[in-house]
Design a protein around this motif. Sequence first.
Motif, PDB file in Angstrom:
ATOM      1  N   MET A   1       2.324  -9.382  -3.484  1.00 40.39           N
ATOM      2  CA  MET A   1       3.216  -8.524  -2.688  1.00 40.39           C
ATOM      3  C   MET A   1       4.626  -8.613  -3.284  1.00 40.39           C
ATOM      4  SD  MET A   1       3.665  -8.928   1.398  1.00 40.39           S
ATOM      5  CE  MET A   1       4.321 -10.569   1.660  1.00 40.39           C
ATOM      6  N   THR A   2       5.077  -7.544  -3.933  1.00 38.02           N
ATOM      7  CA  THR A   2       6.439  -7.533  -4.482  1.00 38.02           C
ATOM      8  C   THR A   2       7.394  -7.044  -3.390  1.00 38.02           C
ATOM      9  OG1 THR A   2       6.082  -5.318  -5.340  1.00 38.02           O
ATOM     10  CG2 THR A   2       5.669  -7.131  -6.856  1.00 38.02           C
ATOM     11  N   PRO A   3       8.673  -7.479  -3.460  1.00 40.48           N
ATOM     12  CA  PRO A   3       9.595  -7.189  -2.362  1.00 40.48           C
ATOM     13  C   PRO A   3       9.800  -5.696  -2.108  1.00 40.48           C
ATOM     14  CG  PRO A   3      10.571  -8.734  -3.954  1.00 40.48           C
ATOM     15  CD  PRO A   3       9.271  -8.279  -4.514  1.00 40.48           C
ATOM     16  N   ASP A   4       9.622  -4.846  -3.157  1.00 40.35           N
ATOM     17  CA  ASP A   4       9.927  -3.431  -2.955  1.00 40.35           C
ATOM     18  C   ASP A   4       8.718  -2.598  -2.529  1.00 40.35           C
ATOM     19  OD1 ASP A   4       8.752  -3.753  -5.368  1.00 40.35           O
ATOM     20  OD2 ASP A   4      10.058  -2.376  -6.464  1.00 40.35           O
ATOM     21  N   THR A   5       7.573  -3.220  -2.297  1.00 31.78           N
ATOM     22  CA  THR A   5       6.464  -2.446  -1.749  1.00 31.78           C
ATOM     23  C   THR A   5       6.196  -2.914  -0.323  1.00 31.78           C
ATOM     24  OG1 THR A   5       4.859  -4.006  -2.608  1.00 31.78           O
ATOM     25  CG2 THR A   5       5.318  -2.088  -3.984  1.00 31.78           C
ATOM     26  N   THR A   6       5.840  -1.967   0.550  1.00 28.02           N
ATOM     27  CA  THR A   6       5.534  -2.335   1.926  1.00 28.02           C
ATOM     28  C   THR A   6       4.147  -2.966   1.947  1.00 28.02           C
ATOM     29  OG1 THR A   6       6.746  -0.387   2.587  1.00 28.02           O
ATOM     30  CG2 THR A   6       5.381  -1.428   4.269  1.00 28.02           C
ATOM     31  N   PRO A   7       4.028  -4.145   2.541  1.00 28.16           N
ATOM     32  CA  PRO A   7       2.691  -4.759   2.604  1.00 28.16           C
ATOM     33  C   PRO A   7       1.721  -3.858   3.364  1.00 28.16           C
ATOM     34  CG  PRO A   7       4.396  -6.249   3.472  1.00 28.16           C
ATOM     35  CD  PRO A   7       5.053  -4.946   3.193  1.00 28.16           C
ATOM     36  N   THR A  11      -2.206  -7.238   5.743  1.00 26.64           N
ATOM     37  CA  THR A  11      -1.175  -8.232   5.425  1.00 26.64           C
ATOM     38  C   THR A  11      -0.151  -8.310   6.554  1.00 26.64           C
ATOM     39  OG1 THR A  11      -1.504  -7.684   3.102  1.00 26.64           O
ATOM     40  CG2 THR A  11       0.496  -8.903   3.645  1.00 26.64           C
ATOM     41  N   ARG A  12       0.264  -7.132   7.028  1.00 23.50           N
ATOM     42  CA  ARG A  12       1.223  -7.130   8.142  1.00 23.50           C
ATOM     43  C   ARG A  12       0.607  -7.767   9.389  1.00 23.50           C
ATOM     44  NH1 ARG A  12       2.206  -1.378   9.012  1.00 23.50           N
ATOM     45  NH2 ARG A  12       0.781  -0.945   7.303  1.00 23.50           N
ATOM     46  N   ALA A  13      -0.663  -7.500   9.639  1.00 22.80           N
ATOM     47  CA  ALA A  13      -1.312  -8.043  10.836  1.00 22.80           C
ATOM     48  C   ALA A  13      -1.302  -9.571  10.813  1.00 22.80           C
ATOM     49  CB  ALA A  13      -2.741  -7.521  10.943  1.00 22.80           C
ATOM     50  N   CYS A  65       5.175  -8.168  15.444  1.00 24.54           N
ATOM     51  CA  CYS A  65       3.936  -7.804  14.741  1.00 24.54           C
ATOM     52  C   CYS A  65       3.481  -6.400  15.143  1.00 24.54           C
ATOM     53  CB  CYS A  65       2.860  -8.849  15.045  1.00 24.54           C
ATOM     54  SG  CYS A  65       1.325  -8.543  14.165  1.00 24.54           S
ATOM     55  N   LEU A  66       3.481  -6.112  16.445  1.00 20.03           N
ATOM     56  CA  LEU A  66       3.021  -4.793  16.902  1.00 20.03           C
ATOM     57  C   LEU A  66       3.918  -3.672  16.374  1.00 20.03           C
ATOM     58  CD1 LEU A  66       1.964  -5.527  20.581  1.00 20.03           C
ATOM     59  CD2 LEU A  66       0.479  -4.871  18.675  1.00 20.03           C
ATOM     60  N   ALA A  67       5.234  -3.916  16.350  1.00 17.65           N
ATOM     61  CA  ALA A  67       6.151  -2.897  15.824  1.00 17.65           C
ATOM     62  C   ALA A  67       5.846  -2.633  14.348  1.00 17.65           C
ATOM     63  CB  ALA A  67       7.600  -3.338  16.003  1.00 17.65           C
ATOM     64  N   ALA A  68       5.512  -3.705  13.597  1.00 18.32           N
ATOM     65  CA  ALA A  68       5.207  -3.544  12.169  1.00 18.32           C
ATOM     66  C   ALA A  68       3.885  -2.797  11.965  1.00 18.32           C
ATOM     67  CB  ALA A  68       5.141  -4.912  11.494  1.00 18.32           C
ATOM     68  N   LEU A  69       2.947  -2.941  12.911  1.00 19.01           N
ATOM     69  CA  LEU A  69       1.648  -2.275  12.756  1.00 19.01           C
ATOM     70  C   LEU A  69       1.718  -0.799  13.115  1.00 19.01           C
ATOM     71  CD1 LEU A  69      -0.880  -4.944  14.078  1.00 19.01           C
ATOM     72  CD2 LEU A  69      -0.069  -4.531  11.749  1.00 19.01           C
ATOM     73  N   GLU A  70       2.488  -0.461  14.161  1.00 22.32           N
ATOM     74  CA  GLU A  70       2.524   0.940  14.623  1.00 22.32           C
ATOM     75  C   GLU A  70       3.641   1.754  13.989  1.00 22.32           C
ATOM     76  OE1 GLU A  70       0.582   2.794  16.187  1.00 22.32           O
ATOM     77  OE2 GLU A  70      -0.669   1.610  17.516  1.00 22.32           O
TER      78      GLU A  70
END
Length: 394
Positions: A1-7, A11-13, A65-70
């Motif tokens: 996972m490089t810093p400039d790509t969104t996981p 991975t986020r979960a 976590c939920l904010a990152a998923l939705e």
Amino acid sequence: MTPDTTPGFATRAIHAGQEPDKTTGAVIPAIHMSTTFRQDGVGVLPGGFEYSRSGNPTRAALEECLAALEGVDLGGDPLPNVRALCFASGLAASDALFRSVLSPGDHVVIPDDAYGGTYRLVNSVLGDWGVTHTVAPVSDPGAFAAAAIPGRTKLMWVESPTNPMLGVADLSALADIAHAAEAHLVVDNTFATPYLQQPMAWGADVVVHSVTKYLGGHSDVVSGAVIARDPQLVERIAFHQNAMGAVPSPFDCWLTLRGIRTLAVRMERHCTNARAVVEALMAHPEVLEVFYPGLPGNQGHASALRQMRDFGGMVSFRVAGGSDRARAVCAGTELFTLGESLGGVESLIELPAAMTHSSVADSELAVPDDLIRLSVGIEDAADLVADLVGALSA
Ligand SMILES: *Cc1c(COP(=O)(O)O)cnc(C)c1O
């Protein structure tokens, strides 16, 4: 996972809101049972926490976590300002959202097929409070447009897929219609989960969840969430979360985070198993009709193809022989446990007209009395199919 790509989603979960603890190195977030937090001076809060109704570190981890998923766009990149707020149940989340947005005299549009408790809240609680509603079919955007009352309609609410008929809404068309009416589009994403569908990417303003179902995933926690992106709306919901206080316990939040870490792999298995069950039902002579978003004849199938990664683990069907026969099938399975709720690892079977949807009997949302709803779990597909075929053939 490089810093400039969104996981990616899985991975986020596993990582969003769940960094190893800075002081102990613990990989898994702690269950913070403390109700109160020491202040460095009056009103000086070293960790930002004051009192656990207002905010709690375990709940904050789940909310992040939920904010990152939705909260993502169609490319999977984060949308700005998205926040999640967790509640003691899905209905507590819906109630807080309704009361944050609506005043007496306002109007909401709700789907003609929806969780019975949502309808009961709108009809019997908000109705007494002077809020009116109009019912529209989820797969007919024109009906939503026609139902809007200028200046009064503040929310357009859909489930997609719907409970229990599994119709799918065209979310971007509904977002345009809601916004033209100066209303918010709310999507109850409980059936799809953010793994299969991310309504904000299609223009929804608010997502609600019964976290009790797939997000928790193990039938051992009752909880709910609202995810929103308009900063003023988020502030109002956060104010209501604290002012009304229907918050989940730290242990519930921890259990939910534990469930979410496996959401992606669970959903894949739910979808694969549901497909096997749908095939067996379609081939069975005692089955009249099968409802599943992946079937070409299903209400909103084209929207499902566009919006959903896969079609989920919920399947409904009608049996020959009417309500008595449907009751016998529900009582005749062994692996499929007869019970309400859905989204856990174990398979469940139920009769909506007499169980989950008894609160909509004789309303515009009434469901067929020979309809059986399945929550297809993650057991071995062959065992699930054999169990159902056995009960249908008995
Ligand atoms: C169960 C459910 C709800 C209500 O959630 P609770 O956690 O039971 O309060 C809302 N919407 C849908 C689609 C549901 O299945």
